[in-house]
Write an enzyme that holds these catalytic residues in place. Structure first.
Site, PDB file in Angstrom:
ATOM      1  N   ASP A   1       1.280  -9.536   0.933  1.00 45.29           N
ATOM      2  CA  ASP A   1       1.042 -10.663   0.029  1.00 45.29           C
ATOM      3  C   ASP A   1       2.124 -10.984  -1.007  1.00 45.29           C
ATOM      4  O   ASP A   1       1.936 -11.917  -1.797  1.00 45.29           O
ATOM      5  CB  ASP A   1      -0.336 -10.514  -0.660  1.00 45.29           C
ATOM      6  CG  ASP A   1      -0.626  -9.106  -1.131  1.00 45.29           C
ATOM      7  OD1 ASP A   1       0.306  -8.287  -1.165  1.00 45.29           O
ATOM      8  OD2 ASP A   1      -1.793  -8.831  -1.486  1.00 45.29           O
TER       9      ASP A   1
ATOM     10  N   HIS B   1      -0.135  -6.704  -5.376  1.00 46.80           N
ATOM     11  CA  HIS B   1      -1.029  -6.230  -6.435  1.00 46.80           C
ATOM     12  C   HIS B   1      -0.744  -4.750  -6.742  1.00 46.80           C
ATOM     13  O   HIS B   1      -0.415  -3.986  -5.838  1.00 46.80           O
ATOM     14  CB  HIS B   1      -2.490  -6.387  -6.010  1.00 46.80           C
ATOM     15  CG  HIS B   1      -2.866  -7.801  -5.686  1.00 46.80           C
ATOM     16  ND1 HIS B   1      -2.836  -8.307  -4.414  1.00 46.80           N
ATOM     17  CD2 HIS B   1      -3.259  -8.813  -6.497  1.00 46.80           C
ATOM     18  CE1 HIS B   1      -3.201  -9.585  -4.438  1.00 46.80           C
ATOM     19  NE2 HIS B   1      -3.461  -9.929  -5.690  1.00 46.80           N
TER      20      HIS B   1
ATOM     21  N   HIS C   1      -7.404  -0.627  -4.109  1.00 45.45           N
ATOM     22  CA  HIS C   1      -8.022  -0.906  -5.417  1.00 45.45           C
ATOM     23  C   HIS C   1      -9.289  -0.099  -5.687  1.00 45.45           C
ATOM     24  O   HIS C   1      -9.794  -0.124  -6.818  1.00 45.45           O
ATOM     25  CB  HIS C   1      -8.350  -2.389  -5.547  1.00 45.45           C
ATOM     26  CG  HIS C   1      -7.150  -3.278  -5.546  1.00 45.45           C
ATOM     27  ND1 HIS C   1      -6.087  -3.086  -6.405  1.00 45.45           N
ATOM     28  CD2 HIS C   1      -6.824  -4.359  -4.785  1.00 45.45           C
ATOM     29  CE1 HIS C   1      -5.165  -4.018  -6.170  1.00 45.45           C
ATOM     30  NE2 HIS C   1      -5.588  -4.792  -5.187  1.00 45.45           N
TER      31      HIS C   1
HETATM   32 ZN   LIG Z   1      -2.647  -7.353  -2.552  1.00 51.79          ZN
END
Ligand SMILES: [Zn+2]
Length: 384
Positions: free
Chosen positions: A263, A176, A138
């Site tokens: 995740d 994500h 990120h």
């Molecule tokens: Zn993640």
């Protein structure tokens, strides 16, 4: 004999955002200990590396020098994190990536490890490398975000390009969106970024829609499959097999870098996909075969997210077992279970692939899978 590297990140400071922070280093420490307990590090075809942190020169190939200077300054004086300037760099106290003491050294260690794995694979000293303490996807060129200070996947990819790779494929299977890595290479035709994730409409960081495809000469080199909440094993596997695999195949990379965040699992507290344990080894097998088919086996695997002690160690042990071609005993080693239960204070599943039925609100399961499959179809159609 083919060689697989296990790359540690113990030099430099501990990547520690605080005791109650979900991105605790204990996740990857338990994973490394499970891999060790299974005897995978004792094999003749496995080498363990504990490299030096990346240099400023290596980090600033991707990150703005002013940002690196700020990370060093706030890492020396984390109390300054309440300032407005800290917020500008994404390091505000109370934010998701608060400044902590030694954060430059910790993030540079992740970059150094990812780079060392990438270079060893590129130079033929190893066929594959796993770096559990990397995959911080990120971070932006000039801003921290989502627990990530430096974008070690991008630093490793840039290192591969600098070393002479002509095309690098980055595959991100974390729940994500791999936003930082995508934006850093959004105009770079030599890098394909492909990410399957929970849709940004519902989940951090909010990006990763079908329309994000790269710009200019790089148009078509960003691939995204945003799945709706509660999507399960079916759409997730199809996204990898029917979108990412053909995209990477036609890109013909010299080397593959994967971000293997654990995740997407249904028990993960930070997201809402409903992937189950058996999907992990399935997808790792697909990635391994893809690397063998299109990149002469060159595969650099990075860790990433994953926020339960019950899933992350099992997932990354399965990943490393796939990389070295080992069959693991379905029963976890008792010594590891005992120590992990003690350190986490949690009950842990004693078998590698055991799982429970995901809990999903009534009626949402079928709808989510139907919508997820439709997104996969749309993403596949965009490749043509
Ligand atoms: Zn993640």
């Amino acid at each position: 004999m083919s060689t697989t590297l296990f790359v540690k990140t113990t030099l430099g400071a501990r990547y520690d955002l605080g005791d109650d922070h979900p991105f605790t280093p204990l996740r990857r420490e338990l994973a490394a200990e499970l891999i060790e307990a299974y005897g995978l590090l004792d094999r003749d075809d496995v080498e363990v590396l504990d490299p030096e942190p990346a240099t400023d020169e290596e980090i600033t190939r991707v990150h703005a020098p002013a940002y690196v200077a700020a990370v060093k300054r706030f890492g020396e004086q984390p109390a300054l994190a309440s300032s407005l300037e800290a917020a500008q760099w994404g390091l505000a106290a109370g934010g998701d990536t608060p400044a902590f003491a030694g954060m430059h050294e910790a993030a540079a260690a992740a970059c150094g490890a990812a780079l060392a794995g990438a270079r060893a694979v590129w130079e033929g000293r190893a066929d594959r490398a796993l770096v559990c303490g990397a995959g911080l996807h990120h971070a932006f060129a000039n801003k921290a975000a989502g627990f990530c200070i430096y974008n070690d996947p991008a630093v490793a990819i840039q290192g591969l390009l600098d070393a002479g790779a002509e095309r690098v494929a980055y595959i991100d299977i974390d729940v994500h969106h791999g936003d930082g890595t995508q934006w850093i290479f959004y105009e770079e035709p030599r890098v394909l970024t492909a990410s399957v994730h929970e849709s940004g409409r519902y989940l951090f960081p909010g990006t990763g829609g079908l329309a994000e495809r790269g710009v200019g000469a790089a148009e078509g080199t960003a691939v995204n499959i945003p799945l709706p909440p509660y999507s399960g094993d079916g759409p997730y596997r199809r996204a990898v097999e029917e979108v990412i695999v053909p995209a990477v195949r036609s890109f013909r990379p010299d080397v593959i870098v994967t971000q293997d965040g654990a995740d997407p699992h249904h028990s993960d507290p930070l997201a809402h996909l409903t992937v189950t344990m058996p999907t992990y080894p399935h997808v790792y097998r697909v990635l391994h075969e893809l690397a063998d088919e299109v990149a002469a086996g060159r595969w650099v695997a990075l860790g990433g997210g994953g926020y339960t002690f019950d899933v992350v160690p099992r997932a990354w042990a399965l990943l490393f077992a796939e990389m070295v071609g080992a069959e693991l005993d379905p029963q976890l080693p008792e010594s590891w279970l005992e120590s992990a239960r003690e350190r986490t204070g949690q009950r842990l599943t004693p078998r590698l692939l055991d799982d429970v039925e995901p809990v999903v609100p009534e009626g949402d399961r079928a709808r989510a899978d139907a919508e997820g499959n439709a997104v996969v179809d749309q993403a596949a159609a965009l490749l043509r």
